[in-house]
Design a protein around this motif. Structure first.
Motif, PDB file in Angstrom:
ATOM      1  N   GLU A  66      -4.902   3.490   6.008  1.00  0.00           N
ATOM      2  CA  GLU A  66      -4.827   4.640   4.904  1.00  0.00           C
ATOM      3  C   GLU A  66      -5.918   4.567   3.737  1.00  0.00           C
ATOM      4  OE1 GLU A  66      -1.847   5.477   1.242  1.00  0.00           O
ATOM      5  OE2 GLU A  66      -0.662   5.349   3.320  1.00  0.00           O
ATOM      6  N   LYS A  67      -6.050   3.309   3.195  1.00  0.00           N
ATOM      7  CA  LYS A  67      -6.877   2.896   2.204  1.00  0.00           C
ATOM      8  C   LYS A  67      -8.330   2.721   2.415  1.00  0.00           C
ATOM      9  CE  LYS A  67      -3.804   2.896  -0.923  1.00  0.00           C
ATOM     10  NZ  LYS A  67      -3.677   3.669  -2.300  1.00  0.00           N
ATOM     11  N   GLU A  68      -8.765   2.657   3.914  1.00  0.00           N
ATOM     12  CA  GLU A  68      -9.861   2.296   4.540  1.00  0.00           C
ATOM     13  C   GLU A  68     -10.500   0.940   4.169  1.00  0.00           C
ATOM     14  OE1 GLU A  68     -12.612   5.684   3.125  1.00  0.00           O
ATOM     15  OE2 GLU A  68     -11.592   7.120   4.287  1.00  0.00           O
ATOM     16  N   LEU A  69      -9.276   0.013   4.538  1.00  0.00           N
ATOM     17  CA  LEU A  69      -9.715  -1.250   4.386  1.00  0.00           C
ATOM     18  C   LEU A  69      -9.558  -2.243   5.594  1.00  0.00           C
ATOM     19  CD1 LEU A  69      -7.704  -1.830   0.953  1.00  0.00           C
ATOM     20  CD2 LEU A  69     -10.066  -1.818   0.923  1.00  0.00           C
ATOM     21  N   LEU A  70      -9.189  -1.593   6.613  1.00  0.00           N
ATOM     22  CA  LEU A  70      -9.125  -2.150   8.060  1.00  0.00           C
ATOM     23  C   LEU A  70     -10.457  -2.977   8.154  1.00  0.00           C
ATOM     24  CD1 LEU A  70      -7.362  -0.181  10.519  1.00  0.00           C
ATOM     25  CD2 LEU A  70      -6.764  -2.434   9.797  1.00  0.00           C
ATOM     26  N   GLY A  71     -10.309  -4.277   8.291  1.00  0.00           N
ATOM     27  CA  GLY A  71     -11.646  -5.197   8.895  1.00  0.00           C
ATOM     28  C   GLY A  71     -12.315  -5.648   7.590  1.00  0.00           C
ATOM     29  N   GLN A  72     -11.846  -5.276   6.457  1.00  0.00           N
ATOM     30  CA  GLN A  72     -12.294  -5.744   5.103  1.00  0.00           C
ATOM     31  C   GLN A  72     -11.750  -6.669   4.540  1.00  0.00           C
ATOM     32  OE1 GLN A  72     -13.785  -2.503   2.622  1.00  0.00           O
ATOM     33  NE2 GLN A  72     -13.777  -1.226   4.308  1.00  0.00           N
ATOM     34  N   ALA A  73     -10.094  -6.537   4.390  1.00  0.00           N
ATOM     35  CA  ALA A  73      -9.196  -7.416   3.904  1.00  0.00           C
ATOM     36  C   ALA A  73      -7.851  -7.257   4.654  1.00  0.00           C
ATOM     37  CB  ALA A  73      -8.783  -6.730   2.373  1.00  0.00           C
ATOM     38  N   ARG A  74      -6.964  -8.265   4.047  1.00  0.00           N
ATOM     39  CA  ARG A  74      -5.335  -8.355   4.670  1.00  0.00           C
ATOM     40  C   ARG A  74      -4.370  -8.296   3.573  1.00  0.00           C
ATOM     41  NH1 ARG A  74      -5.089 -10.395   9.990  1.00  0.00           N
ATOM     42  NH2 ARG A  74      -3.053  -9.974   9.731  1.00  0.00           N
ATOM     43  N   LEU A  75      -3.275  -7.908   3.994  1.00  0.00           N
ATOM     44  CA  LEU A  75      -2.362  -7.817   2.897  1.00  0.00           C
ATOM     45  C   LEU A  75      -1.539  -9.077   3.024  1.00  0.00           C
ATOM     46  CD1 LEU A  75      -0.754  -4.355   3.060  1.00  0.00           C
ATOM     47  CD2 LEU A  75      -2.681  -5.159   1.839  1.00  0.00           C
ATOM     48  N   SER A  76      -1.331 -10.180   2.119  1.00  0.00           N
ATOM     49  CA  SER A  76      -0.646 -11.529   2.044  1.00  0.00           C
ATOM     50  C   SER A  76       0.664 -11.464   2.268  1.00  0.00           C
ATOM     51  CB  SER A  76      -1.038 -12.198   0.906  1.00  0.00           C
ATOM     52  OG  SER A  76      -0.579 -11.669  -0.427  1.00  0.00           O
ATOM     53  N   CYS A  77       1.232 -10.118   1.806  1.00  0.00           N
ATOM     54  CA  CYS A  77       2.740  -9.819   1.799  1.00  0.00           C
ATOM     55  C   CYS A  77       3.188  -9.765   3.154  1.00  0.00           C
ATOM     56  CB  CYS A  77       3.187  -8.905   1.235  1.00  0.00           C
ATOM     57  SG  CYS A  77       2.684  -7.044   1.590  1.00  0.00           S
ATOM     58  N   GLN A  78       2.170  -9.362   4.304  1.00  0.00           N
ATOM     59  CA  GLN A  78       2.654  -9.299   5.612  1.00  0.00           C
ATOM     60  C   GLN A  78       2.049 -10.274   6.528  1.00  0.00           C
ATOM     61  OE1 GLN A  78       4.318  -6.093   6.683  1.00  0.00           O
ATOM     62  NE2 GLN A  78       4.757  -6.542   4.668  1.00  0.00           N
ATOM     63  N   ILE A  79       1.691 -11.589   6.020  1.00  0.00           N
ATOM     64  CA  ILE A  79       1.286 -12.782   6.763  1.00  0.00           C
ATOM     65  C   ILE A  79       2.105 -13.876   6.618  1.00  0.00           C
ATOM     66  CG2 ILE A  79      -0.823 -14.397   6.878  1.00  0.00           C
ATOM     67  CD1 ILE A  79      -2.429 -12.132   6.116  1.00  0.00           C
ATOM     68  N   LEU A  80       2.226 -14.356   7.677  1.00  0.00           N
ATOM     69  CA  LEU A  80       3.342 -15.871   7.994  1.00  0.00           C
ATOM     70  C   LEU A  80       2.483 -16.810   8.035  1.00  0.00           C
ATOM     71  CD1 LEU A  80       6.316 -14.692  10.212  1.00  0.00           C
ATOM     72  CD2 LEU A  80       6.063 -14.764   7.744  1.00  0.00           C
ATOM     73  N   CYS A  81       2.752 -17.930   7.218  1.00  0.00           N
ATOM     74  CA  CYS A  81       1.895 -19.227   7.119  1.00  0.00           C
ATOM     75  C   CYS A  81       2.354 -19.944   8.438  1.00  0.00           C
ATOM     76  CB  CYS A  81       1.887 -19.688   6.158  1.00  0.00           C
ATOM     77  SG  CYS A  81       1.856 -18.998   4.517  1.00  0.00           S
TER      78      CYS A  81
END
Length: 117
Positions: A66-81
């Motif tokens: 939606e924000k045209e950020l695919l392939g440029q950044a990731r959302l840290s709230c959706q990533i597990l360590c």
């Protein structure tokens, strides 16, 4: 225990399975998260130098698209360590002058549906 390498900070040790946004917050990086970690605002985005996870939640995919950020950044709230990562938070409290929103829950919200990214 996964190691997070963030420029300008000593190595951070995440708990296995901990949300990346929470590990970064606990490590004092000041990562911004205005929506409380529910993949709505993109302020918790990060870029990876090494160790970018292959899997992505559907919520993260949809918001980045939606924000045209695919392939440029990731959302840290959706990533597990679950492995070592080298990354840079793109927005911080000190860098933006904004305050973080409510504390993200311990588990990923909304309920994760995993994709291949």
């Amino acid at each position: 225990m996964p190691t997070l390498t963030v420029p300008g900070f000593p190595a951070l040790h995440a708990h296995d399975g901990e949300r990346l946004v929470l590990a970064l917050e606990r490590g004092g990086t000041g990562v911004l998260h205005r929506c409380g970690g529910v993949a709505r605002c993109t302020t918790c985005r990060v870029t990876f130098t090494e160790g970018e996870p292959q899997a992505m939640t559907q919520a993260e995919h949809d918001k980045l698209a939606e924000k045209e950020l695919l392939g440029q950044a990731r959302l840290s709230c959706q990533i597990l360590c679950d492995h070592d990562m080298t990354l840079t938070p793109l927005q911080t409290e000190s860098g933006t002058g904004l305050e973080a929103g409510k504390a993200p829950a311990e588990q990923i919200e909304p309920e994760p549906v995993w994709t291949a990214g």
